[in-house]
Write an enzyme that holds these catalytic residues in place. Structure first.
Site, PDB file in Angstrom:
ATOM      1  N   ASP A  13      15.889 -29.187 -68.329  1.00 25.61           N
ATOM      2  CA  ASP A  13      16.674 -30.037 -67.422  1.00 25.61           C
ATOM      3  C   ASP A  13      16.160 -31.473 -67.382  1.00 25.61           C
ATOM      4  O   ASP A  13      16.348 -32.170 -66.387  1.00 25.61           O
ATOM      5  CB  ASP A  13      16.683 -29.467 -65.987  1.00 25.61           C
ATOM      6  CG  ASP A  13      17.131 -28.022 -65.945  1.00 25.61           C
ATOM      7  OD1 ASP A  13      18.188 -27.731 -66.527  1.00 25.61           O
ATOM      8  OD2 ASP A  13      16.423 -27.194 -65.340  1.00 25.61           O
ATOM      9  N   LYS A  16      18.123 -33.898 -71.858  1.00 28.10           N
ATOM     10  CA  LYS A  16      18.248 -33.884 -73.314  1.00 28.10           C
ATOM     11  C   LYS A  16      19.645 -34.228 -73.761  1.00 28.10           C
ATOM     12  O   LYS A  16      19.840 -34.817 -74.824  1.00 28.10           O
ATOM     13  CB  LYS A  16      17.851 -32.502 -73.849  1.00 28.10           C
ATOM     14  CG  LYS A  16      16.389 -32.154 -73.652  1.00 28.10           C
ATOM     15  CD  LYS A  16      16.050 -30.786 -74.225  1.00 28.10           C
ATOM     16  CE  LYS A  16      16.704 -29.663 -73.477  1.00 28.10           C
ATOM     17  NZ  LYS A  16      16.225 -29.517 -72.089  1.00 28.10           N
ATOM     18  N   GLY A  40      21.927 -25.878 -70.384  1.00 32.50           N
ATOM     19  CA  GLY A  40      23.046 -26.712 -69.953  1.00 32.50           C
ATOM     20  C   GLY A  40      22.706 -28.174 -70.075  1.00 32.50           C
ATOM     21  O   GLY A  40      21.597 -28.591 -69.762  1.00 32.50           O
ATOM     22  N   HIS A  41      23.652 -28.948 -70.581  1.00 30.12           N
ATOM     23  CA  HIS A  41      23.484 -30.392 -70.696  1.00 30.12           C
ATOM     24  C   HIS A  41      24.637 -31.077 -69.972  1.00 30.12           C
ATOM     25  O   HIS A  41      25.791 -30.683 -70.123  1.00 30.12           O
ATOM     26  CB  HIS A  41      23.509 -30.860 -72.162  1.00 30.12           C
ATOM     27  CG  HIS A  41      22.454 -30.229 -73.017  1.00 30.12           C
ATOM     28  ND1 HIS A  41      21.151 -30.119 -72.611  1.00 30.12           N
ATOM     29  CD2 HIS A  41      22.518 -29.700 -74.253  1.00 30.12           C
ATOM     30  CE1 HIS A  41      20.452 -29.542 -73.581  1.00 30.12           C
ATOM     31  NE2 HIS A  41      21.266 -29.271 -74.586  1.00 30.12           N
ATOM     32  N   GLN A 223      16.459 -25.614 -72.977  1.00 29.98           N
ATOM     33  CA  GLN A 223      15.357 -25.369 -72.048  1.00 29.98           C
ATOM     34  C   GLN A 223      14.222 -26.386 -72.253  1.00 29.98           C
ATOM     35  O   GLN A 223      14.491 -27.555 -72.458  1.00 29.98           O
ATOM     36  CB  GLN A 223      14.844 -23.920 -72.163  1.00 29.98           C
ATOM     37  CG  GLN A 223      15.824 -22.868 -71.719  1.00 29.98           C
ATOM     38  CD  GLN A 223      16.704 -22.366 -72.837  1.00 29.98           C
ATOM     39  OE1 GLN A 223      16.324 -22.298 -73.986  1.00 29.98           O
ATOM     40  NE2 GLN A 223      17.923 -22.021 -72.509  1.00 29.98           N
TER      41      GLN A 223
END
Length: 427
Positions: A13, A16, A40-41, A223
């Protein structure tokens, strides 16, 4: 052979997605090499915000070819839903490539994940419940289903039956759940296979050929370093290797072709899920970081645990990944604090420890040793160069750079695509 690895240097988080998207215009391929839709991005393009879970961030850059490598576990239902959502918003997804060797997350993986986590009770790990761990477990146990198996119905039938032999016994006898019918799983997977067939390719060959042709390839980890199954805060980790070595095993590109390894580092620290977190805050400062930073998981929807910057973690990430650069994100979130504490070491059993302890028990009992750095109150979101930053913000960045062991080559000063200071070019 300009091959770059971009990965999280904390617990994930870190931003990225923004970093990958920023580089997208300069690279030819962006490759996810591990994880699944547990990552998740959030990428902001103009006034549009995109939440990506499985797809590489480069899918938002028309010039770029997005690739899902063999080290990723793919939930075909999630993949198709994400593609559909982007297509509806006018994003061209036709260039996506998926490795035929990538393993699939099936409905029985998500079932096993959820019931197992509930069964653990207070000992639960804090998984996303999306079947990631069980899919990787099947891969290692050699009963996994690969993308290429979708195109041989006989083999698929045999593999699904083999995988469910043991699982149905466990579901029925241990968890009191109804057994899963193999034929139903096979039918569902075959349907997905036809829909994703245009994207399936020998991605290892394509990527190696691209590097031989001097194309720029960016490997994107999900991650973060401390969630690595080997190098993270085990057992509170993911089921794969987000560290730099995972880029090679997860794509079939050898380590001699990697030219740069970039760690994404948040200006403070967050994590989602259970596990040790020495600098975690339970006060107004922690709530302010969560509120100002919008610290809610893109995939999980859970509030992130928030704390001050942890220098031993950054040094550890530099060491295990061989980092050449850092991309510091969310510096703007710290605007307004008169003093900003930074963890420079730990106190464990009355002794000062400068590095991340390898012993899990020690890390659980580590207390942060803080140094206070002067804060700033000026708005930094319009800063275009390092000299545009307030002096105290400059000093904060330099202090983090010195403590972390690698140069900070870019700084995020806001959520937007253009709200970044580039000090040294990554490409």
């Amino acid at each position: 052979m300009p091959a770059l690895v971009l990965l999280g240097a904390q617990w994930g988080d870190e931003g990225k997605g923004k970093a990958t998207d920023l580089l997208g215009g300069s690279v030819d391929y962006v490759v996810r090499y591990q994880g699944g839709n547990n990552a998740g991005h959030t990428v902001v393009v103009g006034d549009q915000k995109y939440a990506l879970h499985l797809l590489p961030s480069g899918i938002l850059t028309p010039e770029c070819t997005p690739v899902i490598g063999n080290g990723v576990v793919v939930d075909p239902a999630v993949l198709l839903s994400e593609l559909s959502g982007l297509n509806e918003r006018g994003v061209d997804t036709s260039k996506l490539l998926i490795s035929g060797n990538a393993h699939l997350i099936t409905p029985y993986h998500t079932t096993v994940d959820k019931v197992t986590e509930r069964f653990l009770g207070k000992r639960k790990i804090g998984t996303t419940g999306r079947g990631i761990g069980p899919a990787y477990a099947d891969k290692i146990n050699r009963v996994g289903i690969r993308v290429q198996d979708l195109y041989d119905e006989s083999i698929l039938q045999q593999k699904v039956e083999a995988a469910l032999d043991g699982k149905n016994q466990i579901l029925a006898k241990l968890y009191n759940r109804r057994a899963i019918v193999p034929a139903q799983i096979v039918e569902e997977l075959l349907g997905y296979g036809e829909q994703i067939k245009p994207y399936v390719a020998d991605t290892t060959l394509i990527l190696n050929n691209a590097l031989d042709e001097d194309k720029v390839v960016l490997f994107e980890g999900g991650q973060g370093t401390l969630l690595d199954v080997d190098h993270g805060t085990y057992p509170f980790v993911t089921s794969s290797n987000p560290t730099a070595g995972g880029a090679c095993t997860g794509t079939g590109v050898g380590p001699t072709k990697i030219s740069r390894v970039i760690g994404i580092l948040k200006a403070y620290t967050t994590r989602v899920g259970a596990g040790p977190f020495p600098t975690e805050l339970f006060d107004e400062d922690g709530e302010a970081l969560r509120r100002i930073g919008g610290e809610r998981g893109v995939t999980t929807g859970r509030d992130r645990r928030c704390g001050w910057f942890d220098a031993p973690i950054a040094r550890y990430a530099t060491r295990v990944n061989g980092l050449t650069d850092f991309f510091l994100t969310k510096l703007d979130v710290l605007t307004g604090w008169e003093q900003i504490p930074v963890c420079v070491a730990y106190e464990i059993d009355g002794k000062r420890v400068e590095e991340l302890p390898y012993n899990q028990t020690d890390f659980h009992h580590a207390k942060p040793v803080y140094e206070n750095l002067p804060g700033w109150s000026e708005d930094i979101t319009k800063a275009k160069t390092f000299d545009d930053l307030p002096k105290n913000a400059q000093a904060y960045v330099k202090a983090l750079e010195e403590m972390s062991g690698a140069p900070i080559s870019a700084i995020g000063v806001g959520p937007g695509r253009t709200e970044t200071i580039e000090i040294n070019s990554f490409v």
